[in-house]
Design a protein around this motif. Structure first.
Motif, PDB file in Angstrom:
ATOM      1  N   ARG A   1      53.016  33.158  47.201  1.00  0.00           N
ATOM      2  CA  ARG A   1      54.316  33.680  47.626  1.00  0.00           C
ATOM      3  C   ARG A   1      55.450  33.312  46.672  1.00  0.00           C
ATOM      4  N   ALA A   2      55.418  32.134  46.076  1.00  0.00           N
ATOM      5  CA  ALA A   2      56.530  31.677  45.226  1.00  0.00           C
ATOM      6  C   ALA A   2      56.290  31.947  43.743  1.00  0.00           C
ATOM      7  N   LEU A   3      55.358  32.870  43.434  1.00  0.00           N
ATOM      8  CA  LEU A   3      54.988  33.117  42.040  1.00  0.00           C
ATOM      9  C   LEU A   3      55.162  34.600  41.694  1.00  0.00           C
ATOM     10  N   PRO A   4      56.387  35.035  41.507  1.00  0.00           N
ATOM     11  CA  PRO A   4      56.656  36.463  41.289  1.00  0.00           C
ATOM     12  C   PRO A   4      56.259  36.985  39.907  1.00  0.00           C
ATOM     13  N   HIS A   5      55.882  36.068  38.984  1.00  0.00           N
ATOM     14  CA  HIS A   5      55.523  36.486  37.624  1.00  0.00           C
ATOM     15  C   HIS A   5      54.023  36.358  37.348  1.00  0.00           C
ATOM     16  N   LEU A   6      53.268  35.907  38.314  1.00  0.00           N
ATOM     17  CA  LEU A   6      51.849  35.607  38.107  1.00  0.00           C
ATOM     18  C   LEU A   6      51.036  36.890  37.927  1.00  0.00           C
ATOM     19  N   HIS A   7      50.305  36.983  36.801  1.00  0.00           N
ATOM     20  CA  HIS A   7      49.476  38.166  36.564  1.00  0.00           C
ATOM     21  C   HIS A   7      47.984  37.853  36.456  1.00  0.00           C
ATOM     22  N   THR A   8      47.628  36.557  36.334  1.00  0.00           N
ATOM     23  CA  THR A   8      46.219  36.202  36.167  1.00  0.00           C
ATOM     24  C   THR A   8      45.855  35.012  37.049  1.00  0.00           C
ATOM     25  N   VAL A   9      44.779  35.160  37.828  1.00  0.00           N
ATOM     26  CA  VAL A   9      44.235  34.068  38.638  1.00  0.00           C
ATOM     27  C   VAL A   9      42.740  33.967  38.355  1.00  0.00           C
ATOM     28  N   ASP A  10      42.294  32.764  37.987  1.00  0.00           N
ATOM     29  CA  ASP A  10      40.875  32.518  37.706  1.00  0.00           C
ATOM     30  C   ASP A  10      40.397  31.384  38.604  1.00  0.00           C
ATOM     31  N   LEU A  11      39.471  31.710  39.517  1.00  0.00           N
ATOM     32  CA  LEU A  11      38.932  30.740  40.472  1.00  0.00           C
ATOM     33  C   LEU A  11      37.422  30.568  40.287  1.00  0.00           C
ATOM     34  N   THR A  12      36.957  30.739  39.071  1.00  0.00           N
ATOM     35  CA  THR A  12      35.535  30.630  38.757  1.00  0.00           C
ATOM     36  C   THR A  12      34.954  29.281  39.182  1.00  0.00           C
ATOM     37  N   GLY A  13      33.753  29.329  39.753  1.00  0.00           N
ATOM     38  CA  GLY A  13      32.995  28.112  39.981  1.00  0.00           C
ATOM     39  C   GLY A  13      33.570  27.150  40.981  1.00  0.00           C
ATOM     40  N   ASN A  14      34.143  27.668  42.063  1.00  0.00           N
ATOM     41  CA  ASN A  14      34.571  26.817  43.166  1.00  0.00           C
ATOM     42  C   ASN A  14      33.593  26.984  44.332  1.00  0.00           C
ATOM     43  N   SER A  15      34.021  26.676  45.525  1.00  0.00           N
ATOM     44  CA  SER A  15      33.130  26.770  46.697  1.00  0.00           C
ATOM     45  C   SER A  15      33.708  27.703  47.750  1.00  0.00           C
ATOM     46  N   LEU A  16      34.392  28.736  47.308  1.00  0.00           N
ATOM     47  CA  LEU A  16      35.031  29.677  48.233  1.00  0.00           C
ATOM     48  C   LEU A  16      33.975  30.531  48.924  1.00  0.00           C
ATOM     49  N   HIS A  17      33.970  30.506  50.245  1.00  0.00           N
ATOM     50  CA  HIS A  17      33.029  31.332  51.008  1.00  0.00           C
ATOM     51  C   HIS A  17      33.742  32.403  51.833  1.00  0.00           C
ATOM     52  N   ASP A  18      35.050  32.261  51.947  1.00  0.00           N
ATOM     53  CA  ASP A  18      35.858  33.252  52.662  1.00  0.00           C
ATOM     54  C   ASP A  18      37.302  33.090  52.207  1.00  0.00           C
TER      55      ASP A  18
END
Length: 327
Positions: free
Chosen positions: A100-117
């Motif tokens: 929400r507080a990141l109006p300029h963000l264009h890239t997110v990389d979440l490789t290799g975590n434990s996200l299941h949902d």
């Protein structure tokens, strides 16, 4: 001159005091004229390094640490952030309004975590162009993750546990150019699976469990240039599956279960094709492929698996007589 010098010193001191040139412990910082990059690779890191993070950070990388939690409030410390890279951490969930507080963000990389949902609207609040969710534990993909008419051009969902093409989410991605669905559990590609992706150029479907392709699987992807299908269980291809794909340059069909291809399947518009490590049965049905291999080179020369008399022979070296074709 003295007053000017004092003014410069004052500005620098003020910037340091307000965190513009500070750098967290266990991290390295690179300050440019327009960018500030922070990289935190220390495995002993367990919490977000927000206290001394430069307020003008544009790129933040926290990689291969023990970070297991990330909050919306913590990311408020970097309002100018453009790239957020978080590979190889221990994140198992994300807040619904984390961006929400990141109006300029264009890239997110979440490789290799434990996200299941992931919660609804998790990627709503930033103008994302690149989203990487590779090598997590996702078995379902929700259309609520991204807003309608998303600007996303790159989506990587490889290395998860998806059993179906995420059709509902793809409906929102009319600008998508690259889609990674490799290393999942996909068994089929229904007709029109990618019909909402007219800008798609690269499609990665390798290392799934695909046994067949619908003849209309890619009919709407007229800009498709690279298609990766290696390491599946494909036993045959519809003769028209690549028809109308005028920009298709590269197709990887290696390491499947193909014994023959219907004449004309590959056409001559595809300039590079990978066909090795398939159980090709070299008889008259191979005429179309044999002609192609004698006119256009391939990366690795495919060989016959049968009949026994032709086993391990390069297909392009066979004679018409050996294929059982009339002179």
């Amino acid at each position: 001159m003295d007053s000017w010098f004092q003014l410069v010193i004052s500005i620098i001191v003020s910037s340091i005091c307000h965190g513009a040139f500070s750098c967290p412990q266990r991290c390295t910082c690179h300050f440019g004229s327009k960018t500030t990059e922070v990289v935190c690779p220390d495995a002993s890191l367990t919490h977000f390094p927000g206290e001394s993070l430069p307020s003008n950070t544009t790129s933040l990388t926290i990689q291969y640490t023990n970070l297991g939690n990330l909050t919306t409030q913590e990311l408020r410390a970097t309002p100018l952030l453009q790239e957020l890279h978080l590979p190889g951490n221990r994140l198992s969930s994300l807040p619904s309004e984390i961006l929400r507080a990141l109006p300029h963000l264009h890239t997110v990389d979440l490789t290799g975590n434990s996200l299941h949902d992931l919660p609804p609207q998790v990627f709503y609040h930033s103008p994302l162009l690149n989203l990487v969710l590779k090598d997590n534990r996702l078995s379902n993909v929700s259309a609520d993750w991204l807003p309608d008419n998303s600007n996303l051009t790159w989506l990587d969902l490889s290395g998860n546990q998806l059993r179906k093409v995420p059709f509902a989410l793809l409906q929102k991605l009319g600008r998508l150019e690259t889609l990674h669905l490799s290393e999942n559990l996909l068994e089929e590609i229904p007709a029109d699976s990618f019909q909402s992706l007219p800008a798609l150029e690269r499609l990665y479907l390798d290392e799934n469990k695909l046994q067949s392709l619908d003849a209309k699987a890619f009919i709407h992807n007229t800009k498709l240039s690279h298609l990766f299908l290696t390491k599946n269980k494909l036993e045959s291809l519809p003769a028209t599956v690549f028809q109308g794909l005028k920009h298709l340059q590269y197709v990887d069909l290696s390491e499947n279960r193909l014994q023959f291809l219907t004449p004309g399947t590959l056409g001559f518009g595809i300039s590079w094709v990978e066909l090795n490590q398939n159980p090709w049965h070299c008889d008259a049905k191979m005429e179309g492929l044999w002609i192609r291999l004698n006119k256009q080179s391939v990366q690795s020369e495919p060989t016959c698996a049968s009949p026994e008399g032709l086993k391990d022979r390069a297909i392009s070296t066979l004679t018409r007589k050996e294929l059982g074709l009339a002179d």
